[in-house]
Design a protein around this motif. Sequence first.
Motif, mmCIF file in Angstrom:
data_model
loop_
_atom_site.group_PDB
_atom_site.id
_atom_site.type_symbol
_atom_site.label_atom_id
_atom_site.label_comp_id
_atom_site.label_asym_id
_atom_site.label_seq_id
_atom_site.Cartn_x
_atom_site.Cartn_y
_atom_site.Cartn_z
ATOM 1 N N GLY A 10 28.898 26.458 31.751
ATOM 2 C CA GLY A 10 28.291 27.101 30.596
ATOM 3 C C GLY A 10 29.052 26.883 29.311
ATOM 4 N N GLY A 11 29.363 28.020 28.654
ATOM 5 C CA GLY A 11 29.921 27.969 27.307
ATOM 6 C C GLY A 11 31.305 27.363 27.196
ATOM 7 N N GLY A 12 32.083 27.513 28.256
ATOM 8 C CA GLY A 12 33.356 26.806 28.291
ATOM 9 C C GLY A 12 34.462 27.392 27.437
ATOM 10 N N SER A 13 34.454 28.722 27.218
ATOM 11 C CA SER A 13 35.526 29.272 26.371
ATOM 12 C C SER A 13 36.885 29.184 27.072
ATOM 13 C CB SER A 13 35.213 30.713 25.962
ATOM 14 O OG SER A 13 35.310 31.608 27.043
ATOM 15 N N ASN A 14 36.917 29.401 28.384
ATOM 16 C CA ASN A 14 38.190 29.224 29.105
ATOM 17 C C ASN A 14 38.634 27.769 29.081
ATOM 18 O OD1 ASN A 14 39.358 31.704 30.487
ATOM 19 N ND2 ASN A 14 37.173 31.922 30.977
ATOM 20 N N ALA A 87 36.439 26.436 35.576
ATOM 21 C CA ALA A 87 36.461 27.384 34.460
ATOM 22 C C ALA A 87 35.021 27.802 34.169
ATOM 23 C CB ALA A 87 37.111 26.754 33.227
ATOM 24 N N GLY A 88 34.567 28.828 34.900
ATOM 25 C CA GLY A 88 33.165 29.217 34.767
ATOM 26 C C GLY A 88 32.251 28.212 35.433
ATOM 27 N N MET A 90 29.852 27.526 38.278
ATOM 28 C CA MET A 90 29.085 28.518 39.030
ATOM 29 C C MET A 90 28.364 27.923 40.242
ATOM 30 S SD MET A 90 30.061 31.090 37.313
ATOM 31 C CE MET A 90 29.044 32.471 37.813
ATOM 32 N N ILE A 108 39.258 30.534 37.962
ATOM 33 C CA ILE A 108 39.417 31.868 37.378
ATOM 34 C C ILE A 108 38.202 32.701 37.752
ATOM 35 C CG2 ILE A 108 38.461 31.230 35.104
ATOM 36 C CD1 ILE A 108 40.729 33.277 34.035
ATOM 37 N N HIS A 109 38.474 33.931 38.184
ATOM 38 C CA HIS A 109 37.408 34.815 38.644
ATOM 39 C C HIS A 109 37.557 36.150 37.916
ATOM 40 C CE1 HIS A 109 34.417 36.442 41.359
ATOM 41 N NE2 HIS A 109 35.162 37.524 41.449
ATOM 42 N N PRO A 110 36.430 36.704 37.401
ATOM 43 C CA PRO A 110 36.530 37.908 36.566
ATOM 44 C C PRO A 110 36.577 39.214 37.347
ATOM 45 C CG PRO A 110 34.287 37.100 36.538
ATOM 46 C CD PRO A 110 35.072 36.150 37.396
ATOM 47 N N LEU A 171 37.250 38.817 29.169
ATOM 48 C CA LEU A 171 37.270 37.398 28.787
ATOM 49 C C LEU A 171 38.418 37.093 27.816
ATOM 50 C CD1 LEU A 171 35.782 34.677 29.190
ATOM 51 C CD2 LEU A 171 34.418 35.250 27.160
ATOM 52 N N GLU A 174 41.282 36.671 29.941
ATOM 53 C CA GLU A 174 41.216 35.421 30.709
ATOM 54 C C GLU A 174 41.814 34.282 29.882
ATOM 55 O OE1 GLU A 174 37.470 34.433 32.676
ATOM 56 O OE2 GLU A 174 36.830 36.517 32.481
HETATM 57 C C1 GAR Z 1 34.381 33.652 32.863
HETATM 58 O O1 GAR Z 1 34.346 35.056 32.692
HETATM 59 C C2 GAR Z 1 34.839 33.308 34.267
HETATM 60 O O2 GAR Z 1 35.840 34.178 34.755
HETATM 61 C C3 GAR Z 1 33.564 33.463 35.037
HETATM 62 O O3 GAR Z 1 32.581 32.911 34.214
HETATM 63 C C4 GAR Z 1 32.960 33.095 32.836
HETATM 64 C C5 GAR Z 1 32.878 31.744 32.152
HETATM 65 O O4 GAR Z 1 33.057 31.885 30.772
HETATM 66 N N1 GAR Z 1 33.638 32.771 36.296
HETATM 67 C C6 GAR Z 1 33.003 33.182 37.393
HETATM 68 O O5 GAR Z 1 32.280 34.157 37.419
HETATM 69 C C7 GAR Z 1 33.245 32.327 38.608
HETATM 70 N N2 GAR Z 1 32.629 32.899 39.760
HETATM 71 P P1 GAR Z 1 33.425 30.601 29.889
HETATM 72 O O6 GAR Z 1 32.403 29.527 30.216
HETATM 73 O O7 GAR Z 1 33.263 31.091 28.478
HETATM 74 O O8 GAR Z 1 34.820 30.204 30.227
#
Ligand code: GAR
Length: 203
Positions: A10-14, A87-88, A90, A108-110, A171, A174
């Motif tokens: 997704g957005g990839g902020s991590n 990193a996110g 899914m 990374i897991h929230p 986040l 994170e």
């Molecule tokens: C983050 O909160 C990460 O911990 C979570 O998805 C988000 C991705 O945000 N990951 C999971 O839930 C993995 N099962 P990002 O794309 O902005 O980094």
Amino acid sequence: MKRVAILISGGGSNMLRLIESMTGDHPARPVLVGANDPGAGGLALAAAQGVPVFATDHRPFGRDRAAFEAELIRQLDAAQPDIVALAGFMRILTPGFTAHYAGRLLNIHPSLLPKYPGLNTHARAIEAGDAEAGASVHEVTSDLDAGPILGQVRVPVLPGDTPEELAARVLVQEHRLYPAVLRRFADGNRARLDLDATLTPTP
Ligand code: GAR
């Protein structure tokens, strides 16, 4: 210098925080960012940082996870990664994939694992009346969200929190935790790192 590939959905902020951290005397450099969704917003962010990107859409593979992962492995291994950081990302990974990258695959897991593996972690923490939530960085094994924990950050759950408000507060943390753990891991340090959000200002 360790070579780091990052997988996103997704957005990839991590991912962006990881890329930005790997400069100067850091023992690693980003070599590739991949996504299972060609529309993942993070791909453009990575490309803007000068990191090569690829997308392997999982949908045409249907239920054939092994075929999807074979293509993912082909793309990743062309960049010869020493570390693969989820990193996110899914998609659930099969034991074939996790074994291929054993000892060099991070996620990374929230949540404060072993609490709340899987999805909807923040809603589950609120529902349970937990006083604390957080995030964990762990090594990925064949068991979902259950590999050795390399670091955690604890975040207070505030009265009246919605899952979205709590997710946003986690986040931010994170973004501290993952670069710190990656740096230690790239240095060969697998001792657990514990951060506490209450010791630092949160927005
Ligand atoms: C983050 O909160 C990460 O911990 C979570 O998805 C988000 C991705 O945000 N990951 C999971 O839930 C993995 N099962 P990002 O794309 O902005 O980094």
